[in-house]
Design an enzyme around this catalytic site. Structure first.
Site, PDB file in Angstrom:
ATOM      1  N   LYS A 216       0.840  -1.208   0.000  1.00  0.00           N
ATOM      2  CA  LYS A 216       0.000   0.000   0.000  1.00  0.00           C
ATOM      3  C   LYS A 216       0.876   1.260   0.000  1.00  0.00           C
ATOM      4  CE  LYS A 216      -3.060   3.123   0.694  1.00  0.00           C
ATOM      5  NZ  LYS A 216      -4.004   3.575  -0.298  1.00  0.00           N
ATOM      6  N   CYS A 270      -3.376  10.936   1.519  1.00  0.00           N
ATOM      7  CA  CYS A 270      -2.646   9.671   1.340  1.00  0.00           C
ATOM      8  C   CYS A 270      -1.261   9.905   0.738  1.00  0.00           C
ATOM      9  CB  CYS A 270      -3.437   8.735   0.433  1.00  0.00           C
ATOM     10  SG  CYS A 270      -4.884   8.022   1.230  1.00  0.00           S
TER      11      CYS A 270
HETATM   12  N1  LIG Z   1      -9.672   8.563   2.570  1.00  0.00           N
HETATM   13  C1  LIG Z   1      -9.060   7.855   1.646  1.00  0.00           C
HETATM   14  O1  LIG Z   1      -9.210   8.107   0.460  1.00  0.00           O
HETATM   15  C2  LIG Z   1      -8.164   6.683   2.035  1.00  0.00           C
HETATM   16  C3  LIG Z   1      -7.737   5.811   1.031  1.00  0.00           C
HETATM   17  C4  LIG Z   1      -6.950   4.733   1.392  1.00  0.00           C
HETATM   18  C5  LIG Z   1      -6.587   4.541   2.716  1.00  0.00           C
HETATM   19  N2  LIG Z   1      -6.994   5.409   3.691  1.00  0.00           N
HETATM   20  C6  LIG Z   1      -6.586   5.147   5.066  1.00  0.00           C
HETATM   21  O2  LIG Z   1      -7.724   4.734   5.808  1.00  0.00           O
HETATM   22  C7  LIG Z   1      -7.590   5.162   7.174  1.00  0.00           C
HETATM   23  C8  LIG Z   1      -8.817   5.970   7.568  1.00  0.00           C
HETATM   24  O3  LIG Z   1      -8.859   7.112   6.724  1.00  0.00           O
HETATM   25  P1  LIG Z   1     -10.186   7.971   6.545  1.00  0.00           P
HETATM   26  O4  LIG Z   1      -9.953   8.867   5.396  1.00  0.00           O
HETATM   27  O5  LIG Z   1     -11.377   7.082   6.541  1.00  0.00           O
HETATM   28  O6  LIG Z   1     -10.147   8.809   7.920  1.00  0.00           O
HETATM   29  P2  LIG Z   1     -11.314   9.744   8.506  1.00  0.00           P
HETATM   30  O7  LIG Z   1     -10.635  10.757   9.316  1.00  0.00           O
HETATM   31  O8  LIG Z   1     -12.257  10.124   7.425  1.00  0.00           O
HETATM   32  O9  LIG Z   1     -12.125   8.743   9.474  1.00  0.00           O
HETATM   33  C9  LIG Z   1     -11.573   8.152  10.603  1.00  0.00           C
HETATM   34  C10 LIG Z   1     -12.642   8.069  11.689  1.00  0.00           C
HETATM   35  O10 LIG Z   1     -12.104   7.349  12.793  1.00  0.00           O
HETATM   36  C11 LIG Z   1     -12.677   7.884  13.980  1.00  0.00           C
HETATM   37  N3  LIG Z   1     -11.879   7.414  15.105  1.00  0.00           N
HETATM   38  C12 LIG Z   1     -10.642   7.780  15.507  1.00  0.00           C
HETATM   39  N4  LIG Z   1     -10.257   7.058  16.583  1.00  0.00           N
HETATM   40  C13 LIG Z   1     -11.249   6.168  16.851  1.00  0.00           C
HETATM   41  C14 LIG Z   1     -11.449   5.150  17.832  1.00  0.00           C
HETATM   42  N5  LIG Z   1     -10.507   4.848  18.726  1.00  0.00           N
HETATM   43  N6  LIG Z   1     -12.607   4.480  17.815  1.00  0.00           N
HETATM   44  C15 LIG Z   1     -13.557   4.760  16.910  1.00  0.00           C
HETATM   45  N7  LIG Z   1     -13.438   5.719  15.962  1.00  0.00           N
HETATM   46  C16 LIG Z   1     -12.294   6.408  15.933  1.00  0.00           C
HETATM   47  C17 LIG Z   1     -12.684   9.368  13.721  1.00  0.00           C
HETATM   48  O11 LIG Z   1     -13.610  10.037  14.549  1.00  0.00           O
HETATM   49  C18 LIG Z   1     -13.089   9.425  12.228  1.00  0.00           C
HETATM   50  O12 LIG Z   1     -14.490   9.541  12.072  1.00  0.00           O
HETATM   51  C19 LIG Z   1      -6.292   5.963   7.249  1.00  0.00           C
HETATM   52  O13 LIG Z   1      -5.242   5.115   7.655  1.00  0.00           O
HETATM   53  C20 LIG Z   1      -6.068   6.379   5.807  1.00  0.00           C
HETATM   54  O14 LIG Z   1      -4.704   6.603   5.526  1.00  0.00           O
HETATM   55  C21 LIG Z   1      -7.790   6.471   3.375  1.00  0.00           C
END
Ligand SMILES: NC(=O)c1ccc[n+]([C@@H]2O[C@H](COP(=O)([O-])OP(=O)(O)OC[C@H]3O[C@@H](n4cnc5c(N)ncnc54)[C@H](O)[C@@H]3O)[C@@H](O)[C@H]2O)c1
Length: 419
Positions: A216, A270
């Protein structure tokens, strides 16, 4: 199918850009899903059937899944047969990964685990994080046999399944993309893959957890290095008074060359983040990857400097900055280089009023609100009133403004949209 594999109760921890679509897709395939989030605003919105952010086709899927009773929300960790962790993994000031959200989620999951349960880490993570998840769980639950200690005799199946969806196409790509599933053991990978087989039409490739984590990061580092090449070319061609778009167009006539497009920097959360996890894992070896990050991080400063120099040639310049989002035709401003450019210009020219336009951004982002010389206006007004037009994002609406209204103005097109 799924119910036979793990009983069919699933919890998704972190209901953001990744967790919510994943939970929704599983719920619409008949799985009983509980979404867990620490943010009460998100819990309340999804409980009402509302998606808290804009993504095509997500709203209708969320409201359907909630109405059918397949998707519910909680701030507490429920008992489930499988847990998917999709919490943020930002970086620290020294560019190492901040795994505190993953650790907190793993420890909360640990309290509820029963033998036979599956834990999948979806958050983008440095190599070795899935093993740490197993260790963190083991520390809370010494009664459970964990795979990092006992291998294939483990009570709990722990795996990593990275996400590679593109914002704007998440609901399609979540189903059609190939998936990599890396287990701490082969049994862990096979069990975790059973979750993705419920909805994925892509190929599911089984591997070990650290290879999945690294794959990734490599995907985004690959993109970053290639964009850095284009961005560096744009600096070189500018110094040689050549048109970078013309040079790239000609070079790309070669059958095995495909130079990407330069821009004002690299945004989203990302590509500017994930390559640092590789640098942190192998600081002496990841020279090209580190340099690419530095080249891309420098680009907003270069763009701002060019605009400031152009502005100093006017007694009282009017500057229009078009675009704030990190890419075209979306409303996402996370890590947006356009926001950084506007902030740098506004800070360097406090006496100059700067017009900012973006059809996807209804108010100035928080980090720009302290600049009293910024004014959010519509694009047509900005272009008509400006001496200097800076195109930062190639929204379709901006492409339509090309040429006719630019006569006699200085135009700095960082995206080649009007080239
Ligand atoms: N957004 C993208 O396009 C994308 C693509 C690939 C990978 N990712 C990866 O996916 C992961 C999540 O990214 P995202 O964009 O969804 O983040 P985001 O910030 O949109 O969502 C994360 C959520 O997790 C919640 N959270 C934090 N700690 C928590 C806990 N202990 N218990 C419950 N909820 C909790 C937050 O309140 C938030 O709503 C990251 O590692 C990111 O790098 C994101």
């Amino acid at each position: 199918m799924l119910n036979e594999v793990f009983g069919g109760r699933l919890a998704v921890i972190g209901m953001g850009y990744i967790g919510l679509p994943t939970a929704t897709v599983l719920a619409t395939r008949g799985i009983q899903v509980v979404g867990v989030d620490v943010n009460p605003r998100i819990v309340d919105a999804i409980s009402r059937g509302e998606a808290p952010f804009i993504e095509p086709d997500l709203q209708v899927a969320v409201s359907g899944a909630v109405a059918m009773g397949r998707l519910s929300m909680s701030r507490e960790m429920p008992e489930a047969d499988a847990y998917i962790i999709a919490v943020p993994t930002p970086f620290n000031p020294d560019h190492t990964a901040d795994l505190s959200y993953v650790q907190a989620a793993a420890e909360q999951v640990a309290a509820k685990l029963q033998p036979g349960n599956i834990v999948v880490l979806e958050s983008t993570s440095p190599p070795g994080t899935t093993e740490k998840v197993s260790q963190w769980i083991g520390a809370v639950r010494p009664d459970l046999k964990m795979p990092h200690v006992v291998g294939s005799n483990a009570d709990i199946f722990v795996a990593h399944c990275p996400e590679r969806v593109l914002p704007g196409r998440i609901m399609i790509e979540m189903i059609t993309n190939n998936r990599v599933v890396g287990g701490l053991t082969t049994a862990c990978a096979i069990k975790a893959a059973s979750i993705y087989r419920v909805f994925s039409q892509g190929e599911i490739l089984l591997t070990d957890a650290a290879s999945a984590e690294m794959a990734k990061l490599v995907e985004n580092a690959y993109r970053d290095v290639n964009i850095a090449f284009a961005n560096e070319l744009s600096l070189i061609t500018e110094s040689l008074r050549l048109d970078v778009w013309e040079v790239i167009k000609l070079a790309n006539q070669h059958p095995r060359v495909n130079v990407l497009s330069p821009g004002p920097g690299v945004g989203g959360h990302c590509i500017p983040v994930d390559p640092w996890f590789i640098v942190a894992a192998a600081p002496d070896l990841a020279k090209l990857i580190r340099t690419a990050r530095e080249v891309n991080d420098h680009k907003p400063h270069h763009v701002a400097e060019q605009v400031i120099n152009k502005a100093r040639r006017f007694r009282s310049p009017a500057i229009a900055c078009l675009g704030l989002t990190f890419k075209a035709n979306v409303d996402d401003i996370r890590e947006s280089p356009a926001v950084e450019v506007v902030g740098l210009i506004a800070g360097a020219l406090p006496e100059v009023e700067i017009m900012v336009a973006d059809p996807y951004v209804p108010e100035l982002p928080k980090e720009l609100q302290s600049n009293a010389n910024l004014r959010l206006v519509n694009a047509g007004e900005a272009v008509d009133a400006a001496d200097i037009i800076v195109l930062l994002v190639e929204h379709d609406a901006f492409k339509a403004l090309r040429h006719t209204r630019h006569n006699g103005k200085v135009v700095y097109d960082t995206r080649g949209a009007w080239a």
